[in-house]
Structure formats: C-alpha cells, structure tokens
Design a protein around this motif. Structure first.
Motif, PDB file in Angstrom:
ATOM      1  N   ILE A 117     -13.428   4.710   7.227  1.00 38.33           N
ATOM      2  CA  ILE A 117     -12.044   4.484   7.475  1.00 38.33           C
ATOM      3  C   ILE A 117     -11.515   3.483   6.615  1.00 38.33           C
ATOM      4  CG2 ILE A 117     -10.865   3.294   9.303  1.00 38.33           C
ATOM      5  CD1 ILE A 117     -12.849   4.624  11.350  1.00 38.33           C
ATOM      6  N   ILE A 118     -12.164   2.646   6.268  1.00 34.08           N
ATOM      7  CA  ILE A 118     -11.605   1.747   5.213  1.00 34.08           C
ATOM      8  C   ILE A 118     -11.005   2.282   3.895  1.00 34.08           C
ATOM      9  CG2 ILE A 118     -12.391  -0.587   3.662  1.00 34.08           C
ATOM     10  CD1 ILE A 118     -13.969  -1.277   6.106  1.00 34.08           C
ATOM     11  N   PHE A 119     -11.823   3.182   3.382  1.00 34.27           N
ATOM     12  CA  PHE A 119     -11.484   3.923   2.306  1.00 34.27           C
ATOM     13  C   PHE A 119     -10.011   4.705   2.400  1.00 34.27           C
ATOM     14  CE2 PHE A 119     -15.768   3.225   0.619  1.00 34.27           C
ATOM     15  CZ  PHE A 119     -15.468   2.251  -0.364  1.00 34.27           C
ATOM     16  N   ASP A 120      -9.981   5.231   3.567  1.00 30.12           N
ATOM     17  CA  ASP A 120      -8.962   6.112   4.093  1.00 30.12           C
ATOM     18  C   ASP A 120      -7.696   5.164   4.133  1.00 30.12           C
ATOM     19  OD1 ASP A 120     -10.056   8.580   3.993  1.00 30.12           O
ATOM     20  OD2 ASP A 120     -10.607   8.421   6.122  1.00 30.12           O
ATOM     21  N   VAL A 121      -7.721   4.125   4.812  1.00 26.57           N
ATOM     22  CA  VAL A 121      -6.653   3.256   4.907  1.00 26.57           C
ATOM     23  C   VAL A 121      -6.215   2.432   3.663  1.00 26.57           C
ATOM     24  CG1 VAL A 121      -5.840   1.014   5.955  1.00 26.57           C
ATOM     25  CG2 VAL A 121      -7.362   2.603   7.161  1.00 26.57           C
ATOM     26  N   PHE A 122      -7.279   2.290   2.812  1.00 25.17           N
ATOM     27  CA  PHE A 122      -6.948   1.982   1.548  1.00 25.17           C
ATOM     28  C   PHE A 122      -6.198   2.888   0.852  1.00 25.17           C
ATOM     29  CE2 PHE A 122      -8.238   0.360  -2.821  1.00 25.17           C
ATOM     30  CZ  PHE A 122      -7.401  -1.044  -2.793  1.00 25.17           C
ATOM     31  N   LYS A 123      -6.669   4.212   0.895  1.00 27.12           N
ATOM     32  CA  LYS A 123      -5.679   5.024   0.052  1.00 27.12           C
ATOM     33  C   LYS A 123      -4.450   5.309   0.579  1.00 27.12           C
ATOM     34  CE  LYS A 123      -6.325   9.246   1.372  1.00 27.12           C
ATOM     35  NZ  LYS A 123      -6.318  10.597   1.852  1.00 27.12           N
ATOM     36  N   ASN A 124      -4.279   5.378   1.727  1.00 25.53           N
ATOM     37  CA  ASN A 124      -3.020   5.621   2.416  1.00 25.53           C
ATOM     38  C   ASN A 124      -2.151   4.228   2.152  1.00 25.53           C
ATOM     39  OD1 ASN A 124      -3.476   7.985   3.570  1.00 25.53           O
ATOM     40  ND2 ASN A 124      -4.269   7.001   5.396  1.00 25.53           N
ATOM     41  N   LEU A 125      -2.581   2.967   2.054  1.00 20.21           N
ATOM     42  CA  LEU A 125      -1.807   2.085   1.658  1.00 20.21           C
ATOM     43  C   LEU A 125      -1.422   2.436   0.082  1.00 20.21           C
ATOM     44  CD1 LEU A 125      -3.607  -1.070   3.004  1.00 20.21           C
ATOM     45  CD2 LEU A 125      -1.555  -0.389   3.529  1.00 20.21           C
ATOM     46  N   ILE A 126      -2.170   2.875  -0.995  1.00 25.10           N
ATOM     47  CA  ILE A 126      -1.636   2.972  -2.117  1.00 25.10           C
ATOM     48  C   ILE A 126      -0.910   3.807  -2.451  1.00 25.10           C
ATOM     49  CG2 ILE A 126      -2.721   3.688  -4.396  1.00 25.10           C
ATOM     50  CD1 ILE A 126      -5.322   2.446  -3.790  1.00 25.10           C
ATOM     51  N   VAL A 127      -0.817   4.932  -1.691  1.00 23.17           N
ATOM     52  CA  VAL A 127       0.383   6.047  -1.988  1.00 23.17           C
ATOM     53  C   VAL A 127       1.438   5.713  -1.030  1.00 23.17           C
ATOM     54  CG1 VAL A 127      -1.426   7.865  -2.720  1.00 23.17           C
ATOM     55  CG2 VAL A 127      -0.765   7.428  -0.193  1.00 23.17           C
ATOM     56  N   PHE A 128       1.552   4.620  -0.306  1.00 30.38           N
ATOM     57  CA  PHE A 128       2.526   4.230   0.636  1.00 30.38           C
ATOM     58  C   PHE A 128       2.914   5.245   1.759  1.00 30.38           C
ATOM     59  CE2 PHE A 128       3.669   2.072  -3.312  1.00 30.38           C
ATOM     60  CZ  PHE A 128       3.564   0.737  -2.962  1.00 30.38           C
ATOM     61  N   ASP A 129       1.821   5.682   2.602  1.00 30.08           N
ATOM     62  CA  ASP A 129       1.798   6.626   3.509  1.00 30.08           C
ATOM     63  C   ASP A 129       1.323   6.000   4.581  1.00 30.08           C
ATOM     64  OD1 ASP A 129       2.198   8.903   5.136  1.00 30.08           O
ATOM     65  OD2 ASP A 129       0.402   9.722   4.386  1.00 30.08           O
ATOM     66  N   LEU A 130       2.094   4.929   5.015  1.00 25.74           N
ATOM     67  CA  LEU A 130       1.746   4.203   6.311  1.00 25.74           C
ATOM     68  C   LEU A 130       1.575   4.777   7.612  1.00 25.74           C
ATOM     69  CD1 LEU A 130       3.641   0.989   5.179  1.00 25.74           C
ATOM     70  CD2 LEU A 130       1.306   1.530   4.728  1.00 25.74           C
ATOM     71  N   SER A 131       2.608   5.866   7.626  1.00 25.97           N
ATOM     72  CA  SER A 131       2.558   6.339   9.179  1.00 25.97           C
ATOM     73  C   SER A 131       1.311   7.083   9.340  1.00 25.97           C
ATOM     74  CB  SER A 131       3.664   7.441   9.153  1.00 25.97           C
ATOM     75  OG  SER A 131       3.726   8.835   8.155  1.00 25.97           O
ATOM     76  N   ALA A 132       0.517   7.400   8.283  1.00 25.40           N
ATOM     77  CA  ALA A 132      -1.067   8.147   8.491  1.00 25.40           C
ATOM     78  C   ALA A 132      -1.990   7.298   9.141  1.00 25.40           C
ATOM     79  CB  ALA A 132      -1.256   8.866   7.217  1.00 25.40           C
ATOM     80  N   ILE A 133      -1.685   6.004   8.988  1.00 24.99           N
ATOM     81  CA  ILE A 133      -2.666   5.002   9.663  1.00 24.99           C
ATOM     82  C   ILE A 133      -2.368   4.617  11.032  1.00 24.99           C
ATOM     83  CG2 ILE A 133      -3.642   2.854   9.072  1.00 24.99           C
ATOM     84  CD1 ILE A 133      -2.268   2.804   6.289  1.00 24.99           C
ATOM     85  N   SER A 134      -3.390   4.936  11.735  1.00 24.22           N
ATOM     86  CA  SER A 134      -3.419   4.659  13.374  1.00 24.22           C
ATOM     87  C   SER A 134      -3.765   3.221  13.364  1.00 24.22           C
ATOM     88  CB  SER A 134      -4.425   5.466  13.993  1.00 24.22           C
ATOM     89  OG  SER A 134      -5.746   5.011  13.761  1.00 24.22           O
TER      90      SER A 134
END
Length: 87
Positions: free
Chosen positions: A6-23
């Motif tokens: 989960i931490i790596f997925d959230v970090f990946k989504n933060l890097i690509v600025f896909d904040l809507s994918a984070i629950s």
C-alpha cells in the motif's frame, strides 16, 4: 507485507500526481508510517546533534558554560564572550 505494498502504491501515485487513485484508508496508512519514520529521523538527528556538542566541548573547541552564563552577564560593561576577527 500488505501495508508495504500500500505504501509503495501510494508513493507511486504521489509521484505521477494521480491523487484520485488513493483511497482514504490507504492515505491513513501512508500517513501513519510516514509519521513514524519522521519521528525516528528527528530522534536520530537530535542525538547526533547532542553528540556533536558533547564532542566539541570535550575536545576543548567550545566552552558552553560561558554561553549558559550569557543571560546572567548581560550588562553593557561585561566582557565579550568571543573575540572575532573582522574581515
């Protein structure tokens, strides 16, 4: 192990600025671990700074007792703590 993914997925989504994918639950887990890492980092920095000050005083480079008495000896006629070279 699940939290690490989960931490790596959230970090990946933060890097690509896909904040809507984070629950919300993923974000709370990320914040919790981030806070823990931040507190551990600050504790390490604090102890390293304390060791730095202790080592400098023991080697005789600084005398912090003079600085502790600075608040007591605050008169205009008191002596200067350190003489600095002017440029």
């Amino acid at each position: 192990m699940k939290d690490l993914i989960i931490i790596f997925d959230v970090f990946k989504n933060l890097i690509v600025f896909d904040l809507s994918a984070i629950s919300k639950d993923e974000w709370q887990i990320f914040q919790g671990y981030g806070f823990f890492v931040f507190v551990v980092f600050l504790a390490i920095v604090l102890y390293a700074y304390y060791f730095h000050l202790y080592k400098r005083e023991k080697m005789g480079e600084r005398n912090y007792e003079k600085y502790a008495k600075l608040a007591l000896n605050d008169d205009i006629n008191d002596s200067v703590l350190e003489s600095k070279r002017s440029a």
